[in-house]
Design a protein around this motif. Structure first.
Motif, PDB file in Angstrom:
ATOM      1  N   GLU B 286      13.294  -3.935  -3.444  1.00 53.27           N
ATOM      2  CA  GLU B 286      14.310  -4.673  -3.653  1.00 53.27           C
ATOM      3  C   GLU B 286      13.683  -6.053  -4.461  1.00 53.27           C
ATOM      4  O   GLU B 286      13.283  -6.887  -3.608  1.00 53.27           O
ATOM      5  CB  GLU B 286      15.205  -5.312  -2.395  1.00 53.27           C
ATOM      6  CG  GLU B 286      15.766  -4.229  -1.919  1.00 53.27           C
ATOM      7  CD  GLU B 286      16.073  -4.329  -0.342  1.00 53.27           C
ATOM      8  OE1 GLU B 286      16.203  -5.496   0.156  1.00 53.27           O
ATOM      9  OE2 GLU B 286      16.213  -3.409   0.398  1.00 53.27           O
ATOM     10  N   GLY B 287      13.996  -6.089  -5.774  1.00 55.12           N
ATOM     11  CA  GLY B 287      13.529  -7.428  -6.463  1.00 55.12           C
ATOM     12  C   GLY B 287      11.848  -7.446  -6.300  1.00 55.12           C
ATOM     13  O   GLY B 287      11.248  -6.381  -6.683  1.00 55.12           O
ATOM     14  N   ARG B 288      11.597  -8.441  -5.746  1.00 54.46           N
ATOM     15  CA  ARG B 288       9.927  -8.671  -5.478  1.00 54.46           C
ATOM     16  C   ARG B 288       9.469  -8.317  -4.100  1.00 54.46           C
ATOM     17  O   ARG B 288       8.383  -8.190  -4.088  1.00 54.46           O
ATOM     18  CB  ARG B 288       9.662 -10.357  -5.831  1.00 54.46           C
ATOM     19  CG  ARG B 288      10.006 -10.796  -7.151  1.00 54.46           C
ATOM     20  CD  ARG B 288       9.614 -12.211  -7.343  1.00 54.46           C
ATOM     21  NE  ARG B 288      10.078 -13.246  -6.351  1.00 54.46           N
ATOM     22  CZ  ARG B 288       9.622 -13.655  -5.405  1.00 54.46           C
ATOM     23  NH1 ARG B 288       8.388 -13.707  -5.335  1.00 54.46           N
ATOM     24  NH2 ARG B 288      10.330 -14.712  -4.774  1.00 54.46           N
ATOM     25  N   GLU B 289      10.614  -7.694  -3.428  1.00 53.55           N
ATOM     26  CA  GLU B 289      10.003  -6.938  -2.330  1.00 53.55           C
ATOM     27  C   GLU B 289      10.173  -5.494  -2.277  1.00 53.55           C
ATOM     28  O   GLU B 289      10.845  -4.949  -2.644  1.00 53.55           O
ATOM     29  CB  GLU B 289      11.227  -7.603  -1.137  1.00 53.55           C
ATOM     30  CG  GLU B 289      10.968  -9.265  -0.868  1.00 53.55           C
ATOM     31  CD  GLU B 289      11.760  -9.494   0.587  1.00 53.55           C
ATOM     32  OE1 GLU B 289      11.427 -10.420   0.918  1.00 53.55           O
ATOM     33  OE2 GLU B 289      12.152  -8.678   1.077  1.00 53.55           O
ATOM     34  N   VAL B 290       8.832  -5.126  -1.752  1.00 48.91           N
ATOM     35  CA  VAL B 290       8.526  -3.632  -1.421  1.00 48.91           C
ATOM     36  C   VAL B 290       8.211  -3.240   0.002  1.00 48.91           C
ATOM     37  O   VAL B 290       7.499  -4.094   0.399  1.00 48.91           O
ATOM     38  CB  VAL B 290       7.452  -3.232  -2.681  1.00 48.91           C
ATOM     39  CG1 VAL B 290       7.158  -2.077  -2.616  1.00 48.91           C
ATOM     40  CG2 VAL B 290       7.654  -4.084  -3.744  1.00 48.91           C
ATOM     41  N   ARG B 291       8.635  -2.046   0.281  1.00 50.04           N
ATOM     42  CA  ARG B 291       8.275  -1.436   1.451  1.00 50.04           C
ATOM     43  C   ARG B 291       7.772  -0.055   1.292  1.00 50.04           C
ATOM     44  O   ARG B 291       8.225   0.778   0.622  1.00 50.04           O
ATOM     45  CB  ARG B 291       9.547  -1.370   2.341  1.00 50.04           C
ATOM     46  CG  ARG B 291      10.361  -2.573   2.990  1.00 50.04           C
ATOM     47  CD  ARG B 291      10.750  -2.452   4.276  1.00 50.04           C
ATOM     48  NE  ARG B 291      11.768  -1.331   4.305  1.00 50.04           N
ATOM     49  CZ  ARG B 291      13.131  -1.330   4.283  1.00 50.04           C
ATOM     50  NH1 ARG B 291      13.392  -2.442   3.863  1.00 50.04           N
ATOM     51  NH2 ARG B 291      13.496  -0.119   4.307  1.00 50.04           N
ATOM     52  N   LEU B 292       6.478  -0.030   1.540  1.00 53.22           N
ATOM     53  CA  LEU B 292       5.573   1.204   1.542  1.00 53.22           C
ATOM     54  C   LEU B 292       5.184   1.902   2.697  1.00 53.22           C
ATOM     55  O   LEU B 292       5.226   1.244   4.025  1.00 53.22           O
ATOM     56  CB  LEU B 292       4.369   0.908   1.099  1.00 53.22           C
ATOM     57  CG  LEU B 292       4.269   0.326  -0.637  1.00 53.22           C
ATOM     58  CD1 LEU B 292       2.895  -0.025  -0.956  1.00 53.22           C
ATOM     59  CD2 LEU B 292       4.850   1.293  -1.446  1.00 53.22           C
ATOM     60  N   LEU B 293       5.201   3.058   2.769  1.00 48.91           N
ATOM     61  CA  LEU B 293       4.789   3.790   4.111  1.00 48.91           C
ATOM     62  C   LEU B 293       3.202   4.276   3.638  1.00 48.91           C
ATOM     63  O   LEU B 293       2.993   5.103   2.719  1.00 48.91           O
ATOM     64  CB  LEU B 293       5.600   5.076   4.268  1.00 48.91           C
ATOM     65  CG  LEU B 293       6.905   4.844   5.077  1.00 48.91           C
ATOM     66  CD1 LEU B 293       7.941   6.094   5.346  1.00 48.91           C
ATOM     67  CD2 LEU B 293       6.529   3.935   6.471  1.00 48.91           C
ATOM     68  N   ILE B 294       2.333   3.919   4.646  1.00 50.90           N
ATOM     69  CA  ILE B 294       0.997   4.512   4.245  1.00 50.90           C
ATOM     70  C   ILE B 294       0.370   5.084   5.516  1.00 50.90           C
ATOM     71  O   ILE B 294       0.526   4.485   6.571  1.00 50.90           O
ATOM     72  CB  ILE B 294       0.066   3.157   4.098  1.00 50.90           C
ATOM     73  CG1 ILE B 294       0.732   2.412   2.565  1.00 50.90           C
ATOM     74  CG2 ILE B 294      -1.338   3.496   3.982  1.00 50.90           C
ATOM     75  CD1 ILE B 294       0.120   1.094   2.317  1.00 50.90           C
ATOM     76  N   PRO B 295      -0.246   6.174   5.384  1.00 49.83           N
ATOM     77  CA  PRO B 295      -0.899   6.890   6.472  1.00 49.83           C
ATOM     78  C   PRO B 295      -1.849   5.987   7.221  1.00 49.83           C
ATOM     79  O   PRO B 295      -2.589   5.269   6.571  1.00 49.83           O
ATOM     80  CB  PRO B 295      -1.771   8.089   5.813  1.00 49.83           C
ATOM     81  CG  PRO B 295      -0.980   8.233   4.462  1.00 49.83           C
ATOM     82  CD  PRO B 295      -0.450   6.838   4.125  1.00 49.83           C
ATOM     83  N   ARG B 296      -2.039   6.064   8.537  1.00 44.57           N
ATOM     84  CA  ARG B 296      -2.661   5.097   9.524  1.00 44.57           C
ATOM     85  C   ARG B 296      -4.206   5.238   9.104  1.00 44.57           C
ATOM     86  O   ARG B 296      -4.654   4.276   8.862  1.00 44.57           O
ATOM     87  CB  ARG B 296      -2.655   5.559  10.908  1.00 44.57           C
ATOM     88  CG  ARG B 296      -1.260   5.188  11.593  1.00 44.57           C
ATOM     89  CD  ARG B 296      -1.161   5.758  12.737  1.00 44.57           C
ATOM     90  NE  ARG B 296       0.243   5.558  13.368  1.00 44.57           N
ATOM     91  CZ  ARG B 296       0.801   4.579  14.134  1.00 44.57           C
ATOM     92  NH1 ARG B 296      -0.140   3.538  14.345  1.00 44.57           N
ATOM     93  NH2 ARG B 296       1.860   4.217  14.458  1.00 44.57           N
ATOM     94  N   GLU B 297      -4.618   6.345   8.771  1.00 44.10           N
ATOM     95  CA  GLU B 297      -6.174   6.506   8.600  1.00 44.10           C
ATOM     96  C   GLU B 297      -6.591   5.628   7.382  1.00 44.10           C
ATOM     97  O   GLU B 297      -7.759   5.294   7.011  1.00 44.10           O
ATOM     98  CB  GLU B 297      -6.734   7.860   8.756  1.00 44.10           C
ATOM     99  CG  GLU B 297      -5.975   8.908   7.751  1.00 44.10           C
ATOM    100  CD  GLU B 297      -4.728   9.470   8.142  1.00 44.10           C
ATOM    101  OE1 GLU B 297      -4.224   8.920   8.957  1.00 44.10           O
ATOM    102  OE2 GLU B 297      -4.362  10.378   7.360  1.00 44.10           O
ATOM    103  N   ARG B 298      -5.557   5.668   6.366  1.00 44.80           N
ATOM    104  CA  ARG B 298      -5.794   4.995   4.948  1.00 44.80           C
ATOM    105  C   ARG B 298      -5.471   3.678   4.804  1.00 44.80           C
ATOM    106  O   ARG B 298      -5.540   3.020   3.807  1.00 44.80           O
ATOM    107  CB  ARG B 298      -5.583   5.875   3.941  1.00 44.80           C
ATOM    108  CG  ARG B 298      -5.979   7.473   3.925  1.00 44.80           C
ATOM    109  CD  ARG B 298      -5.528   7.817   2.534  1.00 44.80           C
ATOM    110  NE  ARG B 298      -5.979   7.284   1.525  1.00 44.80           N
ATOM    111  CZ  ARG B 298      -5.350   7.513   0.351  1.00 44.80           C
ATOM    112  NH1 ARG B 298      -4.478   8.427  -0.003  1.00 44.80           N
ATOM    113  NH2 ARG B 298      -5.750   6.964  -0.675  1.00 44.80           N
TER     114      ARG B 298
END
Lengths: 262, 336
Positions: B286-298
């Motif tokens: 959303e504009g300048r805001e980003v939500r990412l899902l990243i695996p725990r181990e990395r």
């Protein structure tokens, strides 16, 4: 046992507190019951108008039967009717759960939880009529007669209670059982007259199928001091049997209770 | 040094192979269906709970999770003895619940957010008087307990007002008081915070934690609000389509169900989704805001790279809300 008495006291104080908010009800109920009674006496007087009698009963004897009937009606309005409707509501809304979770006999709770003072005028009028008619009929207040009368009245109350309770308990399957209670009520109206006034077939029905005979006729006989030993014994057995059946039936019904969804 | 032997901990709630099947009417909608049903009643059997086994030790606070209709309430009703199990055995506080002996009923309580036991037209104190009599609590003792619980629940004058005049939150607190007057050691709570606003929920929650600590009571709690579970229950049971799917720590469940963590970024300037492909799955931009899902181990490695590679203003890492995770998994059928 003591816990049951103190619970009963608190139950009834709570219901009285709730009911006494509506004082006008008392007057209305008194007028209605008295009106009903006058109507019943008038109907009865029609049978006796030209020196006839009803099933071999004297006018005063028939009035005692009517008195017992009025008394039972009073007890119905005071205890049976209000508690029965609560049982049905409990099953419909599922709040029966809370009753079943209390460490007290659930049948006791459901049968005695509410107490409506509006039936008291009926009880008083019934008792008054019994006293007056028995005196007119020349019944002697011998201790043994009084004891037999009291026992048969208690038996009659227990039979009536068991009939109502079994019907109420069947709401576990049928939920809405108002029709059934209406049928029962109209059958019980037959109790206004001595059972010998009915044709033989009906008489058998009212003695053995729906024990109306034991509700009013047998107690009236006992009050008038003419009850025979076998009838007294039969009254006691029917009462104890009905009560046992109502208890067994309740335990049986509970096995089918699924408790309304939450 | 303490040489005293450790007390042997006995399970206070034990369910073994618990199952419940219902027979329900199989009825088509409409008049034709009703008539057909009236003449030819057909029934079908539904297994609400299947082969559920677990045990709970005294003093534990356990969350009971599952979608609507998963079998939570049915299980609670078997544990409290309201319904007979079709198969398996239950033992609570050393008793068989469905016998409903006084010794058992005096030790447990059931609170249901959707049903109430208080008398509608009278103040809660009148209902409390009835309960005190039924449980055989002497008046002085009952007054002492009411005062204590009222203080914990922050209830005062409300106890003297007719129940119908109380707000939902006040009513729920009064219900809790009525349910706990006999000081039960096992509490079954079915959605006790249902419909309450956030403040009232928080108050009920802190009361339950307090009660559990103060009286060492065992609690089994179902709730739609994940906040209740995460705040109160170190251990959870997860039930799905009548089967027990998970029994263990809430942490482990989160890790198992959510192998990823959520990273929120605020950037100096907006970027396209393709710019994040090498770091993790993009949830939203959303504009300048980003939500990412990243695996725990990395996680550590990728967060380091993000900070080094991009012009990041702000960055935060959190677990995705657990109701989302459970909802998503149930939805995808990943638990079947």
């Amino acid at each position: 046992m003591g816990r049951y008495f103190s619970t009963l006291r608190i139950f009834w104080i709570a219901s009285l507190t709730a009911e006494l908010e509506y004082q006008a009800n008392f007057l209305i109920e008194l007028v209605a019951t008295a009106g009903n009674l006058v109507g019943s006496i008038f109907v009865l007087s029609l049978f006796y108008g030209r020196g006839q009698s009803l099933g071999g009963w004297s006018w005063e004897g028939a009035l005692v039967v009517l008195g017992v009937y009025t008394l039972l009606e009073g007890v119905t309005s005071t205890l049976l009717q209000p508690n029965l409707s609560t049982i049905v509501a409990h099953v419909r809304t599922g709040s029966l759960d809370f009753v079943l979770l209390k460490p007290i006999d659930s049948q006791f709770w459901l049968s005695a939880r509410t107490f409506s003072p509006w039936g008291l005028p009926g009880i008083a009028l019934g008792a008054g009529l019994i006293g007056y008619a028995a005196w007119k009929a020349g019944a002697s207040p011998a201790p043994l007669t009084l004891l037999a009368a009291a026992l048969m009245l208690v038996a009659s109350l227990l039979i009536l209670y068991s009939l109502w309770f079994v019907l109420a308990a069947s709401s576990i399957w049928f939920v809405k059982i108002w029709n059934a209670t209406e049928v029962l009520r109209s059958v019980l109206v037959a109790g206004r007259f001595p059972v010998s006034a009915f044709p033989a077939g009906l008489r058998a029905f009212f003695t053995f199928v729906v024990p109306v005979a034991f509700l009013t006729t047998v107690p009236a006989e006992a009050i008038l001091g003419r009850a025979s030993g076998p009838w007294l014994l039969a009254g006691g057995i029917v009462a104890a049997g009905s009560l046992a059946v109502s208890r067994w039936f309740w335990q049986f019904a509970l096995r089918f209770y699924t408790s309304a969804s939450s | 040094m303490d040489f005293a032997p450790k007390p042997v901990r006995m399970a206070i709630v034990r369910a073994q192979g618990l199952g419940k099947t219902y027979r329900v009417a199989d009825k088509q909608p409409g008049l034709a269906g009703t008539l057909r049903h009236f003449v030819n009643r057909r029934e079908r059997t539904i297994a609400a709970v299947r082969d559920v086994s677990f045990s709970i030790e005294p003093g534990e606070f356990v969350g009971f999770l599952g979608a609507n209709g998963a079998g939570k309430t049915t299980t609670l009703k078997m544990l409290t003895g309201l319904i007979h199990p079709t198969s398996g055995t239950v033992e609570v506080a050393g008793c068989l619940p469905h016998r409903r002996q006084a010794a058992f009923l005096g030790q447990i309580t059931l609170v249901m957010g959707q049903k109430q036991q208080l008398i509608w037209d009278l103040p809660p104190l009148d209902s409390l008087r009835v309960n005190a009599a039924v449980y055989g609590i002497p008046p002085a003792e009952s007054r002492r307990r009411i005062d204590e619980l009222a203080e914990m629940l922050e209830l005062g004058d409300e106890l003297r007002r007719p129940v119908r005049k109380l707000s939902l939150g006040q009513r729920m607190k009064a219900e809790l008081l009525a349910a706990l007057l006999h000081r039960p050691s096992v509490l079954f709570l079915d959605e006790p915070t249902l419909g309450l606003d956030v403040n009232a929920q928080a108050r009920v929650r802190s009361f339950l934690a307090d009660y559990n600590r103060r009286f060492g009571a065992t609690v089994l709690l179902t709730s739609h609000y994940m906040a209740d579970i995460t705040a109160l229950c170190p251990r959870v049971l997860l039930i799905h389509e009548g089967r027990l799917f998970y029994d263990g720590g809430l942490e482990t469940l989160t890790q198992r169900l959510a192998p990823c963590r959520e990273v929120r970024l605020e950037l100096q300037a907006p970027l396209g989704a393709e710019a994040f492909a090498s770091y993790g799955d993009v949830e939203a931009i959303e504009g300048r805001e980003v939500r990412l899902l990243i695996p725990r181990e990395r996680l550590t490695e990728q967060v380091g790279r993000l900070l080094a590679d991009l012009a990041v203003v702000d960055l935060s890492v959190s677990d995705p809300p657990i109701e989302d995770i459970i909802g998503r998994l149930f939805h995808q059928g990943a638990l079947a």
